[in-house]
Enzyme design. Structure first.
Site, mmCIF file in Angstrom:
data_model
loop_
_atom_site.group_PDB
_atom_site.id
_atom_site.type_symbol
_atom_site.label_atom_id
_atom_site.label_comp_id
_atom_site.label_asym_id
_atom_site.label_seq_id
_atom_site.Cartn_x
_atom_site.Cartn_y
_atom_site.Cartn_z
ATOM 1 N N GLU A 207 0.835 -1.133 0.094
ATOM 2 C CA GLU A 207 0.155 -0.004 -0.117
ATOM 3 C C GLU A 207 0.804 1.079 0.135
ATOM 4 O O GLU A 207 2.041 1.190 0.639
ATOM 5 C CB GLU A 207 -0.801 0.219 1.401
ATOM 6 C CG GLU A 207 -2.006 -0.693 1.481
ATOM 7 C CD GLU A 207 -2.929 -0.430 2.525
ATOM 8 O OE1 GLU A 207 -2.902 0.791 3.109
ATOM 9 O OE2 GLU A 207 -3.455 -1.365 3.212
ATOM 10 N N LYS A 261 -14.768 5.332 6.780
ATOM 11 C CA LYS A 261 -13.817 5.000 7.443
ATOM 12 C C LYS A 261 -13.451 5.819 8.576
ATOM 13 O O LYS A 261 -13.754 6.858 8.640
ATOM 14 C CB LYS A 261 -12.312 5.131 6.495
ATOM 15 C CG LYS A 261 -11.160 4.423 6.934
ATOM 16 C CD LYS A 261 -10.215 4.029 6.007
ATOM 17 C CE LYS A 261 -9.045 3.437 6.260
ATOM 18 N NZ LYS A 261 -8.019 3.093 5.476
ATOM 19 N N GLU A 267 -7.868 9.994 5.971
ATOM 20 C CA GLU A 267 -8.037 8.651 5.424
ATOM 21 C C GLU A 267 -9.261 8.368 4.777
ATOM 22 O O GLU A 267 -9.173 7.105 3.979
ATOM 23 C CB GLU A 267 -7.817 7.727 6.765
ATOM 24 C CG GLU A 267 -6.438 7.832 7.276
ATOM 25 C CD GLU A 267 -6.183 6.805 8.227
ATOM 26 O OE1 GLU A 267 -6.583 5.619 8.128
ATOM 27 O OE2 GLU A 267 -5.569 6.885 9.435
#
Length: 282
Positions: A207, A261, A267
């Protein structure tokens, strides 16, 4: 591409394509796979049943950390990895699919300068046996590496250093010259592994990304610059100052924003597709 749990519709869609896949075992499934029979069934259902999907890695758990609320999964990761590995081998797929787990920079207690990278003392007992397992099976470590969060959380990190746009060396680590934060963070991971006998263990960046909104430095323009420059950097295949010439296999996070999230606002804004039409990406 990478998906974070088996999704039958996605797996069906990937059949017969040339798209290589990282498939995760979600953290909340780890305990069940400490039972070898359950691991065999998981592999049969999600891997063997899709013979034309190009599975590349199985990530057994994501960012399990002895120092936060994911500590409850710590004791399940390695047993689940071993059982999944056995199931993959029994299915005749061990030469094609590698079993690993996804770690992250939060497991390091030191990352600067890069050659001083080290795992937190409370992490070593968890990660060292995993390193040994990966070396035994010639599998890479998966690591989530985010220069954005290092930049946003550290006042003295220059934005250009995080975006691959520094005109020259920013960090000289005893002759190793760093012009971008991505390489520095990756080499800190390598240094931490080396201290535990994993100097030869390859790292795949499972990631990395940059948010388009939400917090310090999170803009559409900066996100575009990060992705564009990262891709150019990786495609050069120059490696890092500590690993010159190494191809750094890298996965961009993520396809879509995640409006539900939890955590920092930034984020929620790591979706890549919503920015495709931006001149900064094209």
């Amino acid at each position: 591409m990478r998906i974070y749990a088996p999704n039958q519709a996605i797996l069906q869609a990937l059949q017969g394509t040339n798209i290589e896949l990282i498939l995760d075992v979600p953290n909340d499934s780890l305990q069940s796979l400490t039972d070898p029979r359950a691991a065999t069934q998981w592999v049969r259902t999600n891997i063997v049943n899709y013979p034309t999907v190009r599975f590349k890695y199985i990530a057994v758990g994501n960012e399990v950390d002895p120092n936060n609320d994911k500590r409850r999964f710590v004791n399940f990761v390695l047993p689940a990895m071993k059982n999944v590995q056995k199931a993959i081998k029994c299915a005749g797929l061990a030469n094609r699919i590698k079993v690993s787990t996804a770690t992250y920079t939060g497991l390091l207690s030191r990352s600067y300068p890069p050659r001083e990278g080290a795992f937190d003392d409370n992490v070593k007992g968890f990660i060292a046996p995993i390193i040994n397992f990966l070396l035994e099976h010639n599998s890479p470590m998966l690591a989530n590496v985010y220069p954005y969060f290092a930049y946003a959380g550290t006042p003295n990190i220059d934005l250009a250093y995080a975006l691959f746009t520094s005109p020259g060396t920013v960090v000289n680590d005893e002759g190793r010259e760093y012009r971008n934060l991505f390489d520095a963070m990756l080499d800190a991971h390598y240094a931490a592994q080396e201290r535990l006998g994993g100097g030869d263990l390859e790292i795949v960046v499972s990631e990395t990304g940059w948010p388009s909104s939400g917090n310090k430095g999170a803009t559409l323009e900066n996100a575009g610059a990060y992705y564009r420059n990262l891709i150019g950097h990786v495609k050069q295949m120059n490696g890092t100052p500590a690993r010159p010439g190494l191809y750094v296999e890298t996965y961009l996070f993520a396809m879509f924003d995640e409006n539900q999230k939890l955590g920092l606002e930034s984020e929620k804004h790591l979706g890549f597709f919503i920015r495709i039409s931006s001149p900064s990406i094209n």
